[in-house]
Motif scaffolding. Structure first.
Motif, PDB file in Angstrom:
ATOM      1  N   GLY A  39       0.805  -1.207   0.000  1.00 42.31           N
ATOM      2  CA  GLY A  39       0.000   0.000   0.000  1.00 42.31           C
ATOM      3  C   GLY A  39       0.839   1.257   0.000  1.00 42.31           C
ATOM      4  N   VAL A  40       1.900   1.251   0.793  1.00 37.73           N
ATOM      5  CA  VAL A  40       2.787   2.414   0.841  1.00 37.73           C
ATOM      6  C   VAL A  40       3.495   2.595  -0.502  1.00 37.73           C
ATOM      7  CG1 VAL A  40       4.891   3.332   1.907  1.00 37.73           C
ATOM      8  CG2 VAL A  40       3.080   2.392   3.335  1.00 37.73           C
ATOM      9  N   LEU A  41       3.947   1.503  -1.101  1.00 36.04           N
ATOM     10  CA  LEU A  41       4.596   1.611  -2.418  1.00 36.04           C
ATOM     11  C   LEU A  41       3.626   2.118  -3.476  1.00 36.04           C
ATOM     12  CD1 LEU A  41       6.826  -1.603  -2.453  1.00 36.04           C
ATOM     13  CD2 LEU A  41       7.547   0.777  -2.176  1.00 36.04           C
ATOM     14  N   THR A  42       2.388   1.678  -3.399  1.00 30.43           N
ATOM     15  CA  THR A  42       1.374   2.169  -4.335  1.00 30.43           C
ATOM     16  C   THR A  42       1.121   3.657  -4.127  1.00 30.43           C
ATOM     17  OG1 THR A  42       0.322  -0.001  -4.355  1.00 30.43           O
ATOM     18  CG2 THR A  42      -1.001   1.857  -5.114  1.00 30.43           C
ATOM     19  N   ALA A  43       1.001   4.071  -2.883  1.00 28.53           N
ATOM     20  CA  ALA A  43       0.765   5.485  -2.587  1.00 28.53           C
ATOM     21  C   ALA A  43       1.949   6.339  -3.029  1.00 28.53           C
ATOM     22  CB  ALA A  43       0.494   5.666  -1.100  1.00 28.53           C
ATOM     23  N   LEU A  44       3.163   5.876  -2.791  1.00 32.27           N
ATOM     24  CA  LEU A  44       4.346   6.635  -3.210  1.00 32.27           C
ATOM     25  C   LEU A  44       4.446   6.730  -4.725  1.00 32.27           C
ATOM     26  CD1 LEU A  44       7.082   5.482  -0.678  1.00 32.27           C
ATOM     27  CD2 LEU A  44       5.968   7.709  -0.831  1.00 32.27           C
ATOM     28  N   SER A  45       4.141   5.633  -5.407  1.00 24.78           N
ATOM     29  CA  SER A  45       4.204   5.689  -6.873  1.00 24.78           C
ATOM     30  C   SER A  45       3.124   6.622  -7.419  1.00 24.78           C
ATOM     31  CB  SER A  45       4.063   4.294  -7.481  1.00 24.78           C
ATOM     32  OG  SER A  45       2.810   3.736  -7.186  1.00 24.78           O
ATOM     33  N   ALA A  46       1.950   6.654  -6.789  1.00 27.55           N
ATOM     34  CA  ALA A  46       0.905   7.594  -7.211  1.00 27.55           C
ATOM     35  C   ALA A  46       1.345   9.031  -6.962  1.00 27.55           C
ATOM     36  CB  ALA A  46      -0.393   7.295  -6.473  1.00 27.55           C
ATOM     37  N   LEU A  47       2.034   9.278  -5.858  1.00 21.46           N
ATOM     38  CA  LEU A  47       2.541  10.614  -5.568  1.00 21.46           C
ATOM     39  C   LEU A  47       3.581  11.049  -6.595  1.00 21.46           C
ATOM     40  CD1 LEU A  47       2.692  13.060  -3.654  1.00 21.46           C
ATOM     41  CD2 LEU A  47       4.464  11.824  -2.394  1.00 21.46           C
ATOM     42  N   VAL A  48       4.469  10.135  -6.966  1.00 25.87           N
ATOM     43  CA  VAL A  48       5.483  10.445  -7.981  1.00 25.87           C
ATOM     44  C   VAL A  48       4.820  10.771  -9.315  1.00 25.87           C
ATOM     45  CG1 VAL A  48       7.356   9.434  -9.352  1.00 25.87           C
ATOM     46  CG2 VAL A  48       7.329   9.144  -6.879  1.00 25.87           C
ATOM     47  N   VAL A  49       3.823   9.985  -9.707  1.00 21.98           N
ATOM     48  CA  VAL A  49       3.108  10.244 -10.956  1.00 21.98           C
ATOM     49  C   VAL A  49       2.429  11.607 -10.900  1.00 21.98           C
ATOM     50  CG1 VAL A  49       1.138   9.503 -12.347  1.00 21.98           C
ATOM     51  CG2 VAL A  49       2.797   7.833 -11.559  1.00 21.98           C
ATOM     52  N   TYR A  50       1.805  11.934  -9.784  1.00 24.34           N
ATOM     53  CA  TYR A  50       1.133  13.227  -9.634  1.00 24.34           C
ATOM     54  C   TYR A  50       2.121  14.384  -9.767  1.00 24.34           C
ATOM     55  CZ  TYR A  50      -1.164  17.170  -7.456  1.00 24.34           C
ATOM     56  OH  TYR A  50      -1.663  18.420  -7.202  1.00 24.34           O
ATOM     57  N   VAL A  51       3.263  14.274  -9.105  1.00 18.28           N
ATOM     58  CA  VAL A  51       4.268  15.344  -9.158  1.00 18.28           C
ATOM     59  C   VAL A  51       4.803  15.499 -10.583  1.00 18.28           C
ATOM     60  CG1 VAL A  51       6.590  15.994  -8.378  1.00 18.28           C
ATOM     61  CG2 VAL A  51       4.900  15.184  -6.731  1.00 18.28           C
ATOM     62  N   CYS A  52       5.050  14.389 -11.262  1.00 22.94           N
ATOM     63  CA  CYS A  52       5.552  14.455 -12.642  1.00 22.94           C
ATOM     64  C   CYS A  52       4.524  15.097 -13.568  1.00 22.94           C
ATOM     65  CB  CYS A  52       5.924  13.069 -13.144  1.00 22.94           C
ATOM     66  SG  CYS A  52       7.382  12.386 -12.356  1.00 22.94           S
ATOM     67  N   ILE A  53       3.270  14.713 -13.429  1.00 21.24           N
ATOM     68  CA  ILE A  53       2.231  15.286 -14.289  1.00 21.24           C
ATOM     69  C   ILE A  53       2.072  16.774 -14.001  1.00 21.24           C
ATOM     70  CG2 ILE A  53      -0.265  15.304 -14.698  1.00 21.24           C
ATOM     71  CD1 ILE A  53      -0.181  12.264 -14.511  1.00 21.24           C
ATOM     72  N   ALA A  54       2.101  17.165 -12.744  1.00 23.57           N
ATOM     73  CA  ALA A  54       1.979  18.583 -12.399  1.00 23.57           C
ATOM     74  C   ALA A  54       3.144  19.381 -12.955  1.00 23.57           C
ATOM     75  CB  ALA A  54       1.892  18.751 -10.891  1.00 23.57           C
ATOM     76  N   SER A  55       4.340  18.834 -12.881  1.00 23.57           N
ATOM     77  CA  SER A  55       5.520  19.519 -13.418  1.00 23.57           C
ATOM     78  C   SER A  55       5.450  19.640 -14.934  1.00 23.57           C
ATOM     79  CB  SER A  55       6.781  18.759 -13.004  1.00 23.57           C
ATOM     80  OG  SER A  55       7.910  19.347 -13.565  1.00 23.57           O
ATOM     81  N   LEU A  56       5.081  18.561 -15.609  1.00 28.08           N
ATOM     82  CA  LEU A  56       4.981  18.591 -17.069  1.00 28.08           C
ATOM     83  C   LEU A  56       3.876  19.542 -17.515  1.00 28.08           C
ATOM     84  CD1 LEU A  56       5.465  14.824 -17.906  1.00 28.08           C
ATOM     85  CD2 LEU A  56       7.032  16.695 -18.411  1.00 28.08           C
ATOM     86  N   TYR A  57       2.768  19.585 -16.792  1.00 31.74           N
ATOM     87  CA  TYR A  57       1.687  20.494 -17.146  1.00 31.74           C
ATOM     88  C   TYR A  57       2.127  21.947 -16.970  1.00 31.74           C
ATOM     89  CZ  TYR A  57      -2.871  22.719 -17.316  1.00 31.74           C
ATOM     90  OH  TYR A  57      -3.918  23.524 -17.654  1.00 31.74           O
TER      91      TYR A  57
END
Length: 80
Positions: A39-57
């Motif tokens: 669960g923690v790995l899933t949450a961290l990977s979702a956080l990384v994806v969110y940060v990357c998408i926000a940065s690219l946007y």
């Protein structure tokens, strides 16, 4: 004042956030079926994806739009 006293004071002062935090933790444990590491790995990977998408946007929004093409000129009328 030690850590736990400060933590208690903050949690009591912000009871709405405390209730939502506890509810969120319960839901997290329920949906991960008790598998905390997964669960923690899933949450961290979702956080990384969110940060990357926000940065690219943000970078996408910085790029100016292409200039509009000028309107086509009408053909000149022939004089007789």
């Amino acid at each position: 004042m030690n850590f736990f006293e400060k933590l208690k004071k903050v949690l009591v002062a912000n009871i709405a956030y405390t209730v939502v935090l506890v509810f969120g933790l319960i839901l997290f444990l329920y949906f991960t079926n008790g598998d905390l590491i997964g669960g923690v790995l899933t949450a961290l990977s979702a956080l990384v994806v969110y940060v990357c998408i926000a940065s690219l946007y943000g970078e996408y929004k910085k790029i100016p739009n292409a200039p509009a093409k000028p309107a086509a000129k009408k053909p000149a009328k022939r004089k007789k």
